[in-house]
Write an enzyme that holds these catalytic residues in place. Structure first.
Site, short mmCIF file in Angstrom:
data_model
loop_
_atom_site.label_atom_id
_atom_site.label_comp_id
_atom_site.label_asym_id
_atom_site.label_seq_id
_atom_site.Cartn_x
_atom_site.Cartn_y
_atom_site.Cartn_z
N CYS A 97 64.05 21.43 35.59
CA CYS A 97 65.23 21.42 34.73
C CYS A 97 64.87 20.96 33.32
CB CYS A 97 66.31 20.52 35.33
SG CYS A 97 67.81 20.43 34.34
N CYS A 139 70.94 16.85 39.74
CA CYS A 139 72.02 16.78 38.76
C CYS A 139 73.13 17.78 39.01
CB CYS A 139 71.44 16.97 37.35
SG CYS A 139 70.44 18.45 37.16
#
Length: 378
Positions: free
Chosen positions: A99, A216
């Site tokens: 990410c 997340c």
């Protein structure tokens, strides 16, 4: 400077935003919308509404403009697809590493360029530091992204944070020089306790918000449910590697990782996952008292991407290595298996580890300097 600050609705990014504002920079806040609509519709509550409430409250209090950036498509293509592919292959992925590399300092920068928005830096609430290299340190390294590489002059060094427990260089170790040149981590010099204290001093809306746990994009979604949503369930045997005995059943090898202890639901433990037979859908386990049979001090790493000049690297070089996020580092000796120094063999010194899993990232350090990372292959 003109700084784009990525905010998440947590205390860390809120304090980072306030710190930069107080330093006199022109700051604009951006919230990356990466949550997955299908998963939140079928599996549980989406965290984004709660996050956005905190984000808007912080930006309103600080009088900072806020923009929401839709990157679900990019996140699915570059992070989720990678994670599911690795899990299906029986490996242990780390989506948070990807990410940072492909989204926060990748797709977001691309989005800014497409919109014609220019910034001097992109800041986040990560605990890490980036400093310019000096003089003779600026030598050529191999700039890698995907499978392609090119020589580039190394200009920046990624350093560990002042707080060894919160240090997040493990998750930032796949950034390339071009991304490091953009990155700004205002919290790198602070302890977590100091960040909390600042949030309370400034009465930020996030001052008492707990730290987020897990991936997340999942929020309150259970990770096992997320994996099963994509890969389904497939019952198989749990086998004791010491006796060859079938001691239980599981719902899919992809729900387990090497070194895992919890959720085996077996009596007489503690039991640990020591391996997986993907072709036969078997999960292999061993009792803690027998774990010396599966502990390893040597493993191989592939696709290593260096953040430092290549002249410091030589056969037998001694460094420290992390095989997971956290403060624990192990002394190790590095052996290079190819001329490009992208395939390595690492030998741990004075330690054996039971949780070395293919697919995990191994991150090397020389003191406080992060040297880069590679993927554990075997």
């Amino acid at each position: 400077m003109r700084i784009a600050v990525l905010v998440s609705g947590g205390v860390d990014s809120s304090v980072a935003l306030k710190l930069l504002q107080d330093e006199g920079h022109t700051v604009l806040a951006f919230y990356l919308k990466i949550w997955l609509e299908d998963e939140t519709a079928f599996l549980g509550e989406c965290p984004w509404e709660e996050d956005m409430g905190y984000v808007r409250a912080v930006c309103k209090q600080l009088d900072v403009p806020l923009e929401i950036v839709p990157l679900q498509k990019e996140y699915h293509e570059r992070v989720i697809s990678y994670a599911l592919s690795e899990v299906r292959a029986g490996r242990t992925p780390n989506p948070d590493v990807m990410c940072n590399s492909f989204i926060k300092f990748g797709a977001f920068s691309d989005w800014l360029k497409e919109k014609g928005i220019t910034f001097d830096k992109v800041a986040t609430g990560h605990y890490a530091r980036v400093v310019p290299m000096i003089g003779s340190e600026k030598l050529k390294t191999k700039e890698m992204h995907g499978r392609k590489g090119r020589d580039q002059l190394s200009q920046y060094t990624l350093l560990t944070a002042a707080d060894p427990v919160k240090d997040q260089t493990y998750f930032l170790s796949r950034l390339i020089q071009g991304q490091l040149s953009q990155a700004l981590f205002p919290l790198g010099q602070y302890m977590k306790s100091e960040v909390r204290a600042l949030a309370k001093e400034w009465s930020l809306p996030t001052k008492d918000r707990p730290d987020s746990q897990g991936l997340c994009f999942l929020g309150k979604i259970n990770y096992a449910d997320f994996v099963c949503h994509h890969l389904g369930e497939r019952e198989g045997d749990i086998v004791n590697t010491d006796t060859g005995e079938v001691v239980g059943r599981h719902k899919g090898y992809w729900l387990y990782t090497i070194g895992q202890r919890h959720k085996l639901n077996l009596s007489g433990g503690p039991w640990y996952v020591t391996g997986k037979d993907v072709s036969k859908n078997i999960v292999l386990i061993s009792h803690r008292l027998k774990m010396t049979n599966v502990e390893r001090d040597t493993f191989e790493v592939e696709d290593f991407r260096w953040l430092v000049p290549m002249d410091i690297l030589y056969k037998g070089a001694q460094f420290k290595v992390k095989i997971r996020h956290g403060a624990q580092q192990y002394a190790c000796v590095v052996e290079f298996l190819d001329t490009q120094k992208t395939c390595l063999r690492l030998q741990l010194l004075d330690h054996k580890e039971r949780g070395i899993a293919p697919g995990q990232f191994a991150v090397l350090y020389d003191g406080e300097r992060c040297l880069g990372s590679g993927v554990i292959s075997r």
